[in-house]
Scaffold this active site. Structure first.
Site, PDB file in Angstrom:
ATOM      1  N   TYR A   1     -90.024 -28.185 109.469  1.00 56.52           N
ATOM      2  CA  TYR A   1     -88.799 -27.563 109.955  1.00 56.52           C
ATOM      3  C   TYR A   1     -88.689 -26.165 109.369  1.00 56.52           C
ATOM      4  O   TYR A   1     -88.834 -25.976 108.157  1.00 56.52           O
ATOM      5  CB  TYR A   1     -87.584 -28.398 109.550  1.00 56.52           C
ATOM      6  CG  TYR A   1     -86.259 -27.830 109.991  1.00 56.52           C
ATOM      7  CD1 TYR A   1     -85.899 -27.829 111.337  1.00 56.52           C
ATOM      8  CD2 TYR A   1     -85.373 -27.286 109.072  1.00 56.52           C
ATOM      9  CE1 TYR A   1     -84.677 -27.302 111.748  1.00 56.52           C
ATOM     10  CE2 TYR A   1     -84.149 -26.761 109.475  1.00 56.52           C
ATOM     11  CZ  TYR A   1     -83.808 -26.780 110.819  1.00 56.52           C
ATOM     12  OH  TYR A   1     -82.604 -26.258 111.224  1.00 56.52           O
TER      13      TYR A   1
ATOM     14  N   ASP B   1     -93.463 -20.961 104.374  1.00 59.36           N
ATOM     15  CA  ASP B   1     -92.012 -21.115 104.432  1.00 59.36           C
ATOM     16  C   ASP B   1     -91.565 -21.707 103.103  1.00 59.36           C
ATOM     17  O   ASP B   1     -91.616 -22.920 102.895  1.00 59.36           O
ATOM     18  CB  ASP B   1     -91.629 -22.010 105.604  1.00 59.36           C
ATOM     19  CG  ASP B   1     -90.122 -22.199 105.731  1.00 59.36           C
ATOM     20  OD1 ASP B   1     -89.393 -21.840 104.786  1.00 59.36           O
ATOM     21  OD2 ASP B   1     -89.675 -22.720 106.761  1.00 59.36           O
TER      22      ASP B   1
ATOM     23  N   LYS C   1     -82.074 -20.325 100.205  1.00 58.51           N
ATOM     24  CA  LYS C   1     -81.526 -21.296  99.264  1.00 58.51           C
ATOM     25  C   LYS C   1     -81.326 -20.708  97.869  1.00 58.51           C
ATOM     26  O   LYS C   1     -80.321 -20.082  97.575  1.00 58.51           O
ATOM     27  CB  LYS C   1     -82.373 -22.563  99.255  1.00 58.51           C
ATOM     28  CG  LYS C   1     -82.374 -23.288 100.614  1.00 58.51           C
ATOM     29  CD  LYS C   1     -83.026 -24.636 100.549  1.00 58.51           C
ATOM     30  CE  LYS C   1     -83.128 -25.291 101.920  1.00 58.51           C
ATOM     31  NZ  LYS C   1     -81.834 -25.725 102.457  1.00 58.51           N
TER      32      LYS C   1
END
Length: 428
Positions: A142, A237, A265
């Protein structure tokens, strides 16, 4: 009727689905979402006044725990000076320098407001510099919700049984090639067939959106070699793994230098943020120095920059990651031993400050291993722990996170609670 139930009913009247991100809705585990009121250290407190040991950590950013005093002070000071300017600030430069010191391969960065924006920018840049259209991703991986990446996606799409999404044009999906995570031969086969058309391979270096699945030995080395051979870019990622699994992210842990890196994050300390970075020669292709368009009103928000900078500075404390890894090991070993005492098929994975729990015999290395795990047993485990004051991600397909605020007593309390729940799961 609980205060959480009333809050959810009220939210449903005005917010689509009652939530602003689908995995929060508890559809993967049943029941209704818990509405939280505040956080403190390793704990969350809901609107009914119940306390939980938290292993979600806002889905990864809160590596220092909730409401860390230094981070909240930095946020308050920045907010007092102004919430946004729409102009450059020195805080952007300071955070970029801090990131580059920890990830030397990121000679230049561009801050955005989310991980999704970061991956969108990385793919656009990769396609621009290679002149190619196709991208290789991995099933269960994802990377936010850009249209071309919602193909066999993980996270909320996997939780809700929607590996692709309506509204994604077939023409865009056709440019996305899907390989099997930890199966380098599947990537090699795609390059053998489409090598001259592949702009990039994008990968979570530790899969975190089909739960936590570390790479097998040699996997990333083969990806690097294939990209070099065919002239494609390797994109890590690291929105989740960046500064979560090691001080320099997964690329430092595994000794691999990607061409582009996406972050999020932790670099925002809990506030919305994202970034893409890489060598100057690539990053200078972005406007205003190059022709590749990217822009954002809230990019480099001064309050988010302050929160991220305060967070990254604390991660450099001696022994920070060693202690974090020890806490994770104590948790996963304790849970595994408790499951074994009750004859429950159970496997854990862990890398740095993240972990995964699977109701299946191990090892769990591939997407199909994840999918054969008993999601119904996880559902029962989740609700059992929730009732005992332990908050896991409400999905069998999401990684868990330990923070610096978790104490050995918190870990012991979690294992003791899990022991009670495993005893109820030992039957058929």
């Amino acid at each position: 009727m609980t205060a959480s139930h009333r809050a959810f009913m009220r939210a449903r009247s005005v917010i689509a689905g009652g939530v602003n991100s689908p995995v929060r809705a508890f559809k993967g585990v049943g029941g209704e979402p818990i509405f939280m009121q505040r956080g403190e250290g390793a704990y969350l407190f809901d609107v009914d006044g119940r306390r939980y040991i938290d292993y979600v950590g806002a889905w990864g950013p809160l590596i220092l725990g909730h409401a860390d005093a230094d981070v909240t002070r930095a946020v308050a000071d920045a907010a007092a000076r102004g919430l946004a300017f729409g102009a450059p600030t020195e805080g952007e430069t300071e955070l970029a320098l801090e990131v580059r010191a920890l990830m030397p391969g990121l000679e230049r960065l561009r801050f955005v407001s989310s991980g999704t924006e970061a991956t969108m920018t990385a793919l656009r840049l990769a396609r621009a510099v290679t002149g190619r259209d196709k991208v290789v991703k991995f099933e269960g991986g994802y990377h936010g919700h850009p249209d071309s990446l919602l193909v066999k996606a993980g996270s909320g799409a996997l939780t809700l049984g929607v590996p692709t999404s309506p509204g994604v044009p077939a023409a865009l999906a056709a440019h996305t090639l899907v390989a099997r995570f930890n199966d380098a031969d599947s990537v090699g086969a795609l390059f053998a067939q489409h090598g001259n058309d592949i702009a990039a391979v994008i990968v979570e270096p530790v899969a975190g959106n089909m739960n936590c699945v570390p790479p097998v030995a040699g996997f990333h080395e083969r990806l690097r070699a294939l990209c070099d051979q065919y002239g494609a870019l390797l994109i890590f990622d690291e929105v989740m793994t960046g500064f979560r699994v090691a001080a320099g992210g997964a690329q430092a842990l595994f000794g691999i230098r990607p061409d582009l890196t996406t972050l999020g994050k932790i670099i925002g300390g809990g506030l919305p943020v994202g970034a893409v970075g890489g060598p100057a020669a690539l990053m200078d292709q972005l406007l205003p120095d190059g022709p590749v368009f990217q822009a954002g009103t809230n990019s480099g928000n001064p309050v988010a920059m302050a929160a991220g900078l305060a967070t990254l500075k604390k991660l450099k404390a001696p022994g920070f990651y060693e202690t974090l890894s020890q806490r994770v090991a104590a948790l996963t070993v304790g849970l595994s031993e408790a499951a074994a005492r009750h004859g429950v098929a159970f496997t854990t994975n862990a890398v740095g400050g993240m972990f995964g729990l699977f109701f299946a015999e191990g090892p769990v290395r591939y997407y199909d291993d994840v999918m054969r795990a008993d999601a119904d047993r996880f559902r029962r485990f989740f609700h059992g722990l929730l009732g005992l004051g332990v908050y896991l991600a409400p999905s069998a397909y999401e990684a868990g996170f330990v923070s610096a605020a978790h104490t050995p007593a918190d870990i012991s309390a979690t294992v003791a609670a899990a022991e009670q729940v495993f005893s109820r799961l030992s039957g058929p």
